[in-house]
Write a protein that holds these residues in place. Structure first.
Motif, PDB file in Angstrom:
ATOM      1  N   MET A  44       0.421  -1.632  -0.380  1.00 17.61           N
ATOM      2  CA  MET A  44       0.108   0.370   0.010  1.00 17.61           C
ATOM      3  C   MET A  44       1.098   1.217   0.344  1.00 17.61           C
ATOM      4  O   MET A  44       1.934   1.790   0.835  1.00 17.61           O
ATOM      5  N   LEU A  45       0.880   2.870  -1.295  1.00 14.84           N
ATOM      6  CA  LEU A  45       1.020   3.480  -1.231  1.00 14.84           C
ATOM      7  C   LEU A  45       0.500   4.740  -0.924  1.00 14.84           C
ATOM      8  O   LEU A  45      -1.020   5.086  -1.045  1.00 14.84           O
ATOM      9  N   SER A  87       5.180  -2.298   8.531  1.00 15.98           N
ATOM     10  CA  SER A  87       3.922  -3.631   8.289  1.00 15.98           C
ATOM     11  C   SER A  87       3.485  -2.859   6.828  1.00 15.98           C
ATOM     12  O   SER A  87       1.861  -3.465   6.228  1.00 15.98           O
ATOM     13  N   GLY A  88       3.898  -2.949   5.721  1.00 14.25           N
ATOM     14  CA  GLY A  88       3.953  -2.767   4.350  1.00 14.25           C
ATOM     15  C   GLY A  88       3.168  -2.094   3.976  1.00 14.25           C
ATOM     16  O   GLY A  88       2.414  -2.085   2.784  1.00 14.25           O
ATOM     17  N   ILE A  89       3.273  -0.831   4.049  1.00 11.77           N
ATOM     18  CA  ILE A  89       3.063   0.300   4.018  1.00 11.77           C
ATOM     19  C   ILE A  89       4.434   1.315   3.738  1.00 11.77           C
ATOM     20  O   ILE A  89       4.956   1.591   4.331  1.00 11.77           O
ATOM     21  N   PRO A  91      -5.487  11.269  -2.804  1.00 13.20           N
ATOM     22  CA  PRO A  91      -5.800  10.370  -1.695  1.00 13.20           C
ATOM     23  C   PRO A  91      -4.997   8.976  -2.586  1.00 13.20           C
ATOM     24  O   PRO A  91      -5.300   9.059  -3.634  1.00 13.20           O
ATOM     25  N   PRO A  92      -4.670   8.010  -1.063  1.00 10.45           N
ATOM     26  CA  PRO A  92      -4.533   8.261  -0.058  1.00 10.45           C
ATOM     27  C   PRO A  92      -3.218   9.023   0.528  1.00 10.45           C
ATOM     28  O   PRO A  92      -2.294   8.572  -0.151  1.00 10.45           O
ATOM     29  N   PHE A  93      -3.289   9.954   1.047  1.00  5.45           N
ATOM     30  CA  PHE A  93      -2.049  10.688   1.796  1.00  5.45           C
ATOM     31  C   PHE A  93      -2.129  11.204   3.249  1.00  5.45           C
ATOM     32  O   PHE A  93      -3.220  11.125   3.929  1.00  5.45           O
ATOM     33  N   ILE A  94      -1.292  11.608   3.833  1.00  4.87           N
ATOM     34  CA  ILE A  94      -0.865  11.909   5.943  1.00  4.87           C
ATOM     35  C   ILE A  94       0.349  13.346   5.650  1.00  4.87           C
ATOM     36  O   ILE A  94       0.390  13.505   4.389  1.00  4.87           O
ATOM     37  N   ILE A  95      -0.540  14.022   6.796  1.00  6.11           N
ATOM     38  CA  ILE A  95       0.157  15.065   7.083  1.00  6.11           C
ATOM     39  C   ILE A  95       0.285  15.003   8.130  1.00  6.11           C
ATOM     40  O   ILE A  95      -0.827  14.199   9.126  1.00  6.11           O
ATOM     41  N   HIS A 140      -4.919   0.849  11.755  1.00  3.36           N
ATOM     42  CA  HIS A 140      -6.291   1.724  11.350  1.00  3.36           C
ATOM     43  C   HIS A 140      -6.335   1.079  10.225  1.00  3.36           C
ATOM     44  O   HIS A 140      -7.385   0.076   9.772  1.00  3.36           O
ATOM     45  N   VAL A 141      -4.989   1.583   9.126  1.00  6.41           N
ATOM     46  CA  VAL A 141      -4.930   1.295   7.813  1.00  6.41           C
ATOM     47  C   VAL A 141      -4.764  -0.301   7.553  1.00  6.41           C
ATOM     48  O   VAL A 141      -5.367  -1.029   6.746  1.00  6.41           O
TER      49      VAL A 141
END
Ligand code: IMP
Length: 185
Positions: free
Chosen positions: A1-2, A23-25, A59-63, A178-179
């Protein structure tokens, strides 16, 4: 997962991507400098950033927003930590603390995750105290003056300790749960 991690801070990125990759992220750094909202809490800063960035970045993105909250300074520098460090430096911070018996402080990290549907927030914190001098060469920001509770070393002196119990690591563990549904405590 990217997942894109929108940040200009390569230290934050390195700390987060190491944990996530296990964890494969796979995190990819998007070095985009956006205007941060002025707010008292990291949660508010993050939610406002998602509001702006969700119109620009797929998406998906994080800050992530983080800061050092010193109890005897009523939480200062808090969400203004990056600005204060630039303005007065670590020596300036030590001066502010001079003669101050209560040296307790905490680091807070809040991740905002935008999956295209609804914003999710994950937070972490670590209690500690402000040392009386700068110690150690690892890490970044306030690491040379932060001693986590129960230890003698600053984060800058012991990066493997930081990798176990930092505010950011706690927030990212919640994000991974969560993911991926994976408990990485
Ligand atoms: P921002 O999240 O980009 O607003 O920046 C937060 C600021 O808080 C950083 O520039 C650092 O000065 C400080 N900070 C946040 N996390 C850490 C950490 O893990 N170690 C040391 N300083 C930190």
């Amino acid at each position: 997962m990217l997942v894109k991690f929108i940040t200009t801070n390569k230290h934050k990125f390195a700390e987060a991507s190491e944990l996530c990759s296990r964890s494969g992220i796979q995190l990819s750094m998007v070095d985009l400098d956006y205007e941060e909202a002025r707010a008292d809490t990291c949660e508010q800063v993050v939610l406002s950033a998602i509001n702006i960035l969700s119109g620009e970045i797929k998406p998906p993105f994080i800050i992530e927003d983080s800061g050092l909250f010193v109890r005897s300074l009523n939480g200062f520098p808090g969400t203004y930590s990056a600005y204060v460090l630039k303005a007065i430096g670590l020596d300036g911070m030590l001066k502010l603390m001079r003669g101050n018996d209560d040296r307790s402080a905490k680091f807070v990290s809040v991740i905002g995750y935008w999956d295209g549907n609804k914003p999710c927030i994950f937070s972490g914190s670590v209690e500690g105290e402000i040392s009386s001098e700068l110690r150690g060469a690892g890490g970044f920001g306030y690491d040379p003056l932060f001693i986590p509770k129960g230890y003698k070393f600053t984060f800058a002196e012991n990066m493997s300790l930081k990798a176990k119990l930092s505010h950011r690591i706690e927030a990212f563990r919640k994000f991974i749960l969560h993911v991926k549904g994976e408990n990485v405590w």
